[in-house]
Design a protein around this motif. Structure first.
Motif, PDB file in Angstrom:
ATOM      1  N   VAL A 156       8.767 -30.921  46.786  1.00  0.00           N
ATOM      2  CA  VAL A 156      10.083 -31.065  46.180  1.00  0.00           C
ATOM      3  C   VAL A 156      10.211 -32.499  45.671  1.00  0.00           C
ATOM      4  O   VAL A 156      10.017 -33.449  46.440  1.00  0.00           O
ATOM      5  CB  VAL A 156      11.217 -30.757  47.173  1.00  0.00           C
ATOM      6  CG1 VAL A 156      12.565 -30.826  46.465  1.00  0.00           C
ATOM      7  CG2 VAL A 156      11.017 -29.393  47.812  1.00  0.00           C
ATOM      8  N   ASP A 189       9.562 -28.090  42.878  1.00  0.00           N
ATOM      9  CA  ASP A 189      10.985 -27.961  42.603  1.00  0.00           C
ATOM     10  C   ASP A 189      11.561 -29.357  42.457  1.00  0.00           C
ATOM     11  O   ASP A 189      10.993 -30.339  42.971  1.00  0.00           O
ATOM     12  CB  ASP A 189      11.710 -27.219  43.739  1.00  0.00           C
ATOM     13  CG  ASP A 189      11.498 -25.723  43.682  1.00  0.00           C
ATOM     14  OD1 ASP A 189      11.785 -25.129  42.632  1.00  0.00           O
ATOM     15  OD2 ASP A 189      11.053 -25.145  44.695  1.00  0.00           O
ATOM     16  N   ASP A 225      18.184 -26.723  42.046  1.00  0.00           N
ATOM     17  CA  ASP A 225      18.058 -26.057  40.756  1.00  0.00           C
ATOM     18  C   ASP A 225      18.313 -24.567  40.943  1.00  0.00           C
ATOM     19  O   ASP A 225      17.422 -23.813  41.347  1.00  0.00           O
ATOM     20  CB  ASP A 225      16.669 -26.299  40.175  1.00  0.00           C
ATOM     21  CG  ASP A 225      16.490 -25.687  38.794  1.00  0.00           C
ATOM     22  OD1 ASP A 225      17.488 -25.150  38.252  1.00  0.00           O
ATOM     23  OD2 ASP A 225      15.367 -25.740  38.267  1.00  0.00           O
ATOM     24  N   ALA A 243      15.955 -22.032  39.233  1.00  0.00           N
ATOM     25  CA  ALA A 243      14.585 -21.797  39.679  1.00  0.00           C
ATOM     26  C   ALA A 243      14.402 -20.316  40.032  1.00  0.00           C
ATOM     27  O   ALA A 243      15.378 -19.623  40.351  1.00  0.00           O
ATOM     28  CB  ALA A 243      14.276 -22.675  40.891  1.00  0.00           C
ATOM     29  N   GLY A 283      16.326 -21.948  44.144  1.00  0.00           N
ATOM     30  CA  GLY A 283      16.284 -23.202  44.898  1.00  0.00           C
ATOM     31  C   GLY A 283      16.100 -23.019  46.387  1.00  0.00           C
ATOM     32  O   GLY A 283      16.230 -23.985  47.149  1.00  0.00           O
TER      33      GLY A 283
END
Length: 437
Positions: free
Chosen positions: A112, A141, A169, A172, A176
């Motif tokens: 991340v 991410d 997000d 995504a 997320g």
């Protein structure tokens, strides 16, 4: 943690204290050498001990190699500088974007990517674009995790926060969820003290930092204007602030009059928010006014000192207590002392200054003719006027009798209201404070 500056170093040390293995990437050779030796290049109470303890425990390390640092990392924080751009005040994202490129080239496994730096709305999504352009097949991410650390109390703010904001997000593929699991685990130690951890959209997290700092700056400018009004009508601003602050909807904090706000956050973030809003077509008139009020405040405080000296400081010796923008830090960024003392020096004042920790940091920002003293009483020796610019606790205990003995004149301009007016008058001083009769 990409960046070993104030935010990166404090965050890294605190994450390590939570029991995590943290690698800090710092490219400045002198700063890196100091950190490896356990020497802290900034002043923050307790940080030296926290860093040293976690280095010894093997949880905190420092290096310059991004590839080595990100290998096996579950979360990679970007905590590099975002100074205002020349000309428009918007945050300069050069270092953030370059960090994203280097991270993308160094990554091999999922992680991340978290923005810890204060960045405009849309930055996290731009980081994702840069990383995909650099290495299209990466698995990652992005998230936003703005810091809310007060200089002088940063460790306490991290360990016992009012809230933790995490932007995810939501576009995504998993909404997320994977990033939320990683960051939720990272902040799990705070669940023991029931600290709120708020998971929001990326854009909301990015904007929350700017909105919070701008609102606090607005409170400061508001109480400064009220202080001026109190002086004109014979009211007491401290009683006024207490009467306001006892209202739970308003609160007591940041209702302290003074020479204006400074530091690394409020001036930069208020200006950046006005630019963000203008670009979005929704100007923030209140914040624009706050910026103007604060700039004018610093000029007005220099004029107040000149007026207390009878209209001229030419040839006068002025003792200055405090140079940093607030106590418990050596930070001189946007400190009110800078424009105030520059104006006094231009008008011929002989300035003797003392600050408990900030004098080395102050020298590059202030006129070269200033004399830096060993103590508050040393600064006061032979002075015609004493000016308080920073409310260090050590200054509050100064004896009026000792000040009167050291000084040549009998005028005090207390821009932080740290002294008792009755005690100063009793010692024979003409005492000028802010917003008090």
């Amino acid at each position: 943690m990409i960046g070993g500056g104030y935010v990166g170093l404090v965050s890294a040390a605190c994450f390590a204290e939570f029991g995590n293995d943290v690698s800090v990437v710092e490219i400045d050779p002198a700063r890196l050498a100091a950190l490896r030796d356990g020497r802290i290049p900034i002043y923050e109470p307790g940080l030296d001990t926290l860093v040293a303890d976690n280095i010894r425990a093997g949880r905190l390390s420092f290096g310059h190699d991004i590839a080595a640092a990100v290998r096996g990392a579950e979360a990679i924080f970007i905590a590099v500088g975002t100074p205002p751009r020349n000309g428009d005040g918007q945050a300069d994202l050069t270092y953030v974007h370059e960090a994203a490129r280097q991270i993308a080239r160094a990554m091999s496994d999922y992680a991340v990517i978290v923005t810890k730096s204060t960045v405009p709305v849309g930055t996290s999504r731009r980081i994702a674009e840069i990383m995909r352009q650099t290495c299209p097949d990466l698995a990652f991410d992005v998230a936003s995790n703005p810091e809310f650390l007060r200089e002088g109390n940063a460790i306490g703010d991290f360990m016992k926060p009012d809230r933790v904001i995490v932007g995810l997000d939501e576009d995504a593929p998993d909404g997320g969820a994977r990033a939320r699991a990683v960051l939720g685990s990272l902040y799990r130690p705070l669940s023991l003290i029931e600290a709120p951890v708020l998971f929001v959209k990326l854009e909301t997290a990015e904007l929350t930092k700017y909105a919070s700092n701008s609102f606090l700056a607005m409170k400061i400018s508001f109480i400064n204007e009220m202080a001026d009004l109190c002086e004109r009508v014979g009211a007491n601003v401290h009683d006024l602030a207490r009467g306001m602050g006892l209202d739970g909807r308003i609160g007591r904090k940041f209702l302290h009059p003074g020479p204006g706000y400074g530091g690394s956050c409020f001036p930069k973030d208020t200006l950046a928010l006005t630019r963000i809003a203008q670009e979005a077509g929704t100007p923030t008139r209140l914040i624009e006014a706050t910026v103007g009020v604060n700039d004018a405040r610093k000029v007005a405080m220099a004029s107040r000192i000149v007026a207390a000296c009878g209209g001229s400081v030419q040839g006068r010796t002025i003792a200055v207590l405090g140079l940093t923008f607030k106590p418990e830090t050596d930070d001189m960024r946007e400190a009110p002392s800078i424009p105030i003392l520059v104006r006094l020096a231009e008008r011929g004042a002989d300035i003797r200054a003392f600050d408990p920790v900030g004098m080395a940091a102050a020298r590059p920002h202030l006129p070269p003719a200033i004399t830096y003293c060993d103590s508050a009483l040393d600064a006061a020796r032979g002075a015609d006027v004493l000016v308080v610019l920073t409310e260090w606790n050590a200054f509050r205990a100064l004896s009026p009798v000792h000040l009167a003995t050291a000084m040549r004149g009998r005028t005090i301009v207390d821009l932080r209201n740290i002294f008792d007016p009755a005690a100063m008058r009793g010692a024979g001083f003409t005492y000028n404070s802010v917003g008090r009769p």
